[in-house]
Design an enzyme around this catalytic site. Structure first.
Site, mmCIF file in Angstrom:
data_model
loop_
_atom_site.group_PDB
_atom_site.id
_atom_site.type_symbol
_atom_site.label_atom_id
_atom_site.label_comp_id
_atom_site.label_asym_id
_atom_site.label_seq_id
_atom_site.Cartn_x
_atom_site.Cartn_y
_atom_site.Cartn_z
ATOM 1 C CG HIS A 288 -6.381 -6.043 0.796
ATOM 2 N ND1 HIS A 288 -7.211 -5.560 1.773
ATOM 3 C CD2 HIS A 288 -5.121 -5.788 1.188
ATOM 4 C CE1 HIS A 288 -6.459 -5.026 2.733
ATOM 5 N NE2 HIS A 288 -5.199 -5.152 2.400
ATOM 6 C CG HIS B 264 -1.822 -1.160 1.335
ATOM 7 N ND1 HIS B 264 -2.772 -1.420 0.388
ATOM 8 C CD2 HIS B 264 -1.916 -2.153 2.261
ATOM 9 C CE1 HIS B 264 -3.430 -2.530 0.728
ATOM 10 N NE2 HIS B 264 -2.916 -2.995 1.855
#
Lengths: 330, 216
Positions: free
Chosen positions: A219, A57
């Site tokens: 995700h 991320h």
């Protein structure tokens, strides 16, 4: 897809190594190689502020380590929670004697590992107070807010809590401001293309050409609907509508905005989205006092963008304005 | 009454780790259908690291289980790290001071692992998790023992129930974890955790069965 990697199983190790070299003036590697700590941490008498989460991320989470932000970050495998030990070690690195707040996202692994770390920390006299982010509007209904995922709103939560801790506030005060910050945040993601974990080698979900996934998670968690890809203005209008529809803000309220790319969307497209987002927000009588546009919270090479809106009160606004020194923020 | 020796039974854990490593691709494939596909990768990494530390050392079952549990808990993360980490360390703690393990001790060990899992997670049977394998497996083992079946026959009942439990997850909607975000779309696919749990229990049962002898 072609990648700049050495060994697919060592992507996280190699990322951390490069990160620490690049930002050695601000961060250092903890005694646990899965912990990044601020160079200045721990500060005696200051409440420590930590987070942790899966890798992939970037610049979240590690990039938000620094002065008036996070004191330490636990680093997990790609898209996978850090271990309880890493959360514990992050707390140790951040502990200045007045306790530590752990501000993290609402994912099953993180919840369990933080819970275990909190128990372990207690045994050695470190109090960890926690705040769980739940800003992702599409991940559960308004009646089940506690189930929602934490996404880019976490950045505002870290920012406000980090600034508050920097002023010498108590553990309870830092925890309370973090809670208020995240309570005031709403986010949504729109996905246009999937991402692939290098060690897995193929995307685990697909977005058909010509379609988009509204409400997608960080995700690739599915959203609330798949629909034909629309123009940027229409997408931006929908995103704003979903976020503000959950928010019920009265005209005149000041807000802060993050438009973040998910990894593979260029900045110019984020500005294109923002052009409409700004008109939509101000068109409802709200006032934008701070805007962040960029790759603030990504999902490997996912194509797409997220919008986060935080309602401000005087204190949150003041804390958001406090200078930070961390790799991910200007 | 059948029992097996705790000392030198660490190899049971080694075969268990080999099972997980062998099924690395399979577990990731299942996980990929409703998760992000890294269950096999992460599990194989953790169990592989534990196997490295166990290999060539003459360990008791308790020490080997503790080695595995500690590695999972401190090195793996995700959801499976703490869940299986707690399960194996609790297993180890229960049999730590028991030289010869009989069906009653084995049952106590299973229950203690289950308690550990339930203390950190919030899943229930039917939520499409490893509990859908573990809970019926323990129940079947206890029922068989209570009915006067031998340790070895009770282990067979455990394996049958574990595999039925695993298969039951195909028809369940995930209520917890990342797959829960899929809602109805999680139907028709096995849960990866329930699948790895069935592999673990079967391997454990086979390893024990091969070592069973009548109590002296």
């Amino acid at each position: 897809m072609q990648r700049f990697i050495n060994n697919p199983d060592e992507v996280v190790e190699d990322t951390v190594k490069g990160f620490v070299k690049a930002h050695a003036d601000i961060v250092r590697l903890g005694s646990n190689p899965r912990v990044i700590a601020a160079r200045h941490a721990p500060v005696s008498g200051k409440v420590g502020v930590i987070t942790g989460g899966g890798s992939g991320h970037e610049p979240a989470f590690i990039g938000y380590t620094g002065r008036n932000m996070l004191d330490a970050v636990a680093v997990g495998e790609l898209f996978s929670s850090p271990t309880a030990k890493s959360f514990l070690d992050a707390a140790r690195e951040a502990n200045g004697g007045r306790g530590v707040v752990c501000l993290y996202g609402n994912y099953a692994g993180d919840n369990m590992n933080v819970k275990m770390a909190t128990k372990l920390a207690e045994k050695e006299g470190i109090t960890i107070a926690t705040v769980v982010a739940n800003d992702d509007v599409c991940s559960a209904g308004p009646d089940e807010r506690e189930k929602r995922r934490g996404v880019a709103g976490e950045i505002f939560m870290w920012k406000c809590a980090g600034a508050k801790a920097g002023e010498g506030a108590s553990l309870e005060e830092v925890q309370a401001i973090a809670q208020r910050a995240i309570d005031n945040c709403r986010s949504i993601g729109v996905g246009l293309g999937p991402c692939t974990l290098p060690a897995v080698g193929h995307p685990n979900f697909s977005i058909e050409p010509g379609t988009m996934e509204v409400g997608i998670g960080h995700h690739g968690e599915p959203g609330v609907r798949v629909e034909p890809l629309k123009s940027a203005s229409e997408v931006a209008r929908d995103m704003t509508k979903i976020v503000l529809g959950d928010h019920n803000l009265t005209a005149g309220t000041e807000v802060a905005v993050i438009v973040s790319g998910l990894g593979a969307t260029p900045l110019n497209e984020l500005y294109i989205l923002h052009d409409t987002i700004e008109s939509e927000i101000t068109g409802r009588g709200l006032k934008i006092s701070k805007t962040y546009i960029g790759n603030y919270f990504t999902s490997l090479e996912m194509v797409g963008a997220t919008l986060t809106v935080m309602a401000l009160d005087e204190e949150l606004k003041r804390l958001l304005d406090v200078d930070v020194h961390c790799p991910a923020m200007p | 009454m059948q029992q097996f020796q705790n000392v030198s039974s660490g190899d049971i854990v080694l075969s268990l780790a080999e099972q997980i490593i062998e099924n690395r691709a399979y577990l990731s494939e299942i996980d990929g259908k409703i998760g992000d596909g890294d269950h096999g990768v992460n599990m194989a990494k953790g169990f592989g690291m534990a196997a490295e530390r166990i290999k060539g050392n003459d360990m008791s079952l308790a020490v080997a289980l503790d080695t595995l549990g500690t590695v999972l808990m401190t090195e793996i993360g995700g959801s499976m790290g703490p869940l299986y980490g707690v399960m194996f360390t609790q297993f180890a703690e229960t049999i730590e001071k028991v030289p010869a393990i009989d069906a009653a001790t084995f049952s106590a060990m299973l229950h203690s692992g289950l308690d550990g899992i339930q203390a950190i997670g919030s899943a229930k049977v039917g939520d499409k998790t490893l509990l859908d394998t573990l809970v019926p497996a323990i129940t079947a083992f206890d029922a068989a023992s209570r009915d006067g079946k031998s340790f070895s026959d009770s282990l067979k009942a455990l394996v049958v129930a574990a595999e039925a439990g695993r298969d039951s997850t195909r028809d369940l909607v995930a209520k917890i974890g990342r797959a829960s975000r899929l809602g109805e779309r999680s139907l028709g696919v096995l849960d990866a955790g329930a699948t790895s749990c069935a592999l673990i229990l079967k391997s454990l049962a086979l390893g024990i069965e091969a070592r069973l002898s009548p109590a002296a």
